[in-house]
Design a protein around this motif. Structure first.
Motif, short mmCIF file in Angstrom:
data_model
loop_
_atom_site.label_atom_id
_atom_site.label_comp_id
_atom_site.label_asym_id
_atom_site.label_seq_id
_atom_site.Cartn_x
_atom_site.Cartn_y
_atom_site.Cartn_z
N GLU A 98 0.83 -1.21 0.00
CA GLU A 98 0.00 0.00 0.00
C GLU A 98 0.86 1.26 0.00
OE1 GLU A 98 -2.53 -0.33 3.42
OE2 GLU A 98 -3.63 -2.04 2.61
N LEU A 99 2.04 1.17 0.60
CA LEU A 99 2.96 2.31 0.66
C LEU A 99 3.83 2.40 -0.60
CD1 LEU A 99 4.11 1.91 4.38
CD2 LEU A 99 2.55 3.66 3.45
N GLY A 100 3.63 1.46 -1.55
CA GLY A 100 4.38 1.48 -2.80
C GLY A 100 5.67 0.70 -2.80
N HIS A 101 5.85 -0.18 -1.82
CA HIS A 101 7.07 -0.98 -1.70
C HIS A 101 6.70 -2.46 -1.84
CE1 HIS A 101 9.19 2.60 -0.36
NE2 HIS A 101 8.18 2.82 0.45
N ILE A 102 6.91 -2.98 -3.04
CA ILE A 102 6.54 -4.36 -3.33
C ILE A 102 7.80 -5.18 -3.53
CG2 ILE A 102 5.36 -5.89 -4.97
CD1 ILE A 102 3.48 -3.47 -5.53
N GLY A 103 7.92 -6.24 -2.74
CA GLY A 103 9.07 -7.12 -2.86
C GLY A 103 8.98 -7.98 -4.11
N VAL A 104 10.10 -8.11 -4.82
CA VAL A 104 10.14 -8.96 -6.02
C VAL A 104 11.25 -10.00 -5.95
CG1 VAL A 104 9.09 -7.20 -7.49
CG2 VAL A 104 11.58 -7.35 -7.34
N ARG A 105 12.16 -9.85 -4.98
CA ARG A 105 13.27 -10.79 -4.84
C ARG A 105 13.62 -10.91 -3.38
NH1 ARG A 105 19.03 -10.73 -4.79
NH2 ARG A 105 19.16 -8.45 -4.88
N VAL A 106 13.99 -12.12 -2.97
CA VAL A 106 14.37 -12.39 -1.59
C VAL A 106 15.71 -13.11 -1.59
CG1 VAL A 106 13.80 -13.84 0.39
CG2 VAL A 106 12.04 -12.45 -0.64
N GLN A 107 16.54 -12.73 -0.64
CA GLN A 107 17.81 -13.43 -0.41
C GLN A 107 17.79 -13.94 1.03
OE1 GLN A 107 21.51 -11.21 -1.31
NE2 GLN A 107 21.88 -11.40 0.88
N GLU A 108 18.12 -15.21 1.22
CA GLU A 108 18.11 -15.79 2.56
C GLU A 108 19.45 -16.43 2.88
OE1 GLU A 108 13.41 -16.89 3.22
OE2 GLU A 108 14.82 -18.53 2.93
N VAL A 131 19.82 -23.37 17.70
CA VAL A 131 18.77 -22.69 16.95
C VAL A 131 19.24 -22.47 15.53
CG1 VAL A 131 17.69 -21.50 18.91
CG2 VAL A 131 19.60 -20.41 17.72
N LEU A 132 18.28 -22.38 14.62
CA LEU A 132 18.55 -21.94 13.26
C LEU A 132 18.29 -20.45 13.20
CD1 LEU A 132 16.80 -24.70 11.11
CD2 LEU A 132 19.24 -24.46 11.63
N CYS A 133 19.14 -19.74 12.50
CA CYS A 133 18.99 -18.30 12.33
C CYS A 133 18.86 -18.04 10.84
CB CYS A 133 20.20 -17.55 12.89
SG CYS A 133 20.44 -17.86 14.64
N LEU A 134 17.69 -17.54 10.45
CA LEU A 134 17.43 -17.25 9.06
C LEU A 134 17.37 -15.73 8.90
CD1 LEU A 134 15.02 -19.06 6.71
CD2 LEU A 134 15.05 -16.60 6.76
N THR A 135 18.20 -15.22 8.02
CA THR A 135 18.18 -13.79 7.71
C THR A 135 17.67 -13.65 6.29
OG1 THR A 135 20.04 -13.34 9.18
CG2 THR A 135 19.56 -11.68 7.50
N ARG A 136 16.58 -12.89 6.14
CA ARG A 136 15.94 -12.69 4.84
C ARG A 136 15.97 -11.20 4.50
NH1 ARG A 136 10.30 -14.53 5.31
NH2 ARG A 136 11.20 -16.57 4.89
N VAL A 137 16.41 -10.90 3.29
CA VAL A 137 16.37 -9.53 2.78
C VAL A 137 15.40 -9.52 1.61
CG1 VAL A 137 17.69 -7.57 1.88
CG2 VAL A 137 18.80 -9.23 3.40
N VAL A 148 14.44 -6.34 6.24
CA VAL A 148 15.33 -7.40 6.70
C VAL A 148 14.63 -8.13 7.84
CG1 VAL A 148 17.50 -7.93 7.90
CG2 VAL A 148 17.49 -6.27 6.04
N ASP A 149 14.51 -9.43 7.72
CA ASP A 149 13.95 -10.27 8.78
C ASP A 149 15.08 -11.11 9.36
OD1 ASP A 149 10.95 -9.89 8.53
OD2 ASP A 149 11.45 -10.52 6.50
N ARG A 150 15.16 -11.13 10.68
CA ARG A 150 16.12 -12.00 11.38
C ARG A 150 15.30 -12.92 12.28
NH1 ARG A 150 20.67 -8.16 13.74
NH2 ARG A 150 22.07 -9.92 13.51
N MET A 151 15.26 -14.21 11.90
CA MET A 151 14.43 -15.18 12.59
C MET A 151 15.31 -16.17 13.35
SD MET A 151 11.94 -15.84 9.37
CE MET A 151 12.57 -14.77 8.09
N THR A 152 14.90 -16.50 14.57
CA THR A 152 15.61 -17.46 15.40
C THR A 152 14.61 -18.56 15.76
OG1 THR A 152 16.99 -15.69 16.28
CG2 THR A 152 16.93 -17.76 17.52
#
Length: 167
Positions: A98-108, A131-137, A148-152
């Motif tokens: 809605e704010l005009g920021h649409i993701g088209v690619r992800v890197q994990e 734990v697994l740590c997943l970082t997604r951009v 950027v998501d940092r998941m544990t």
């Protein structure tokens, strides 16, 4: 990662419901902070630049299964619902669109480590369990990082599946 549309549940809850499971999340904080080295590098900003972080605990069948910190450049999130602790209808990805920021690619990137005491307690796991740590951009059409998501996650309760189309 795709906006579900107005009036639809967030992707986490919808995906679990489709599998006959229950999931939810609790937003434990939202703050504007100075970007540290890793987050600044991933967002393509300078160390110390302002970012908004939303901290959540994700639940599966009422058990904590993931700690997620999501970072946004302040230029995107400041003054929006991303900077608050209320749930966002359709999830943050809907609001970003809605704010005009649409993701088209992800890197994990996925790594493993021993959690610190606070993470272990929050996830309800025994001391010494990894734990697994997943970082997604997430990147937009102009290849700018917008999130950027940092998941544990407790390693013994997770399964990561990647499906990649070739050609």
């Amino acid at each position: 990662m795709t906006p579900p549309g107005a009036g639809r549940p967030d992707a986490w809850g919808a995906e679990l419901a489709a599998r006959g499971r229950r999931g939810g999340q609790r937003i434990v904080g939202a703050d504007e902070i100075q970007a540290e080295d890793e987050v600044a590098g991933l967002l393509g900003i300078s160390v110390g630049d302002a970012v908004v972080v939303r901290r959540r605990v994700m639940y599966l069948e009422n058990q904590p299964c993931e700690l997620t910190n999501t970072y946004y450049p302040a230029s995107i999130a400041r003054g929006t619902r991303l900077a608050g602790t209320a749930k966002i209808p359709g999830g943050a990805v809907t609001l970003l669109a809605e704010l005009g920021h649409i993701g088209v690619r992800v890197q994990e990137d996925v790594t493993a480590r021993i959690p610190d005491r606070g993470e272990g307690e929050a996830l309800g796991i025994e001391e010494g369990r990894p734990v697994l740590c997943l970082t997604r951009v997430t990147f937009d059409r102009e290849d700018r990082p917008i999130q950027v998501d940092r998941m544990t996650m407790p390693a013994h309760r997770q399964r990561l599946r990647y499906e990649i189309r070739i050609g």
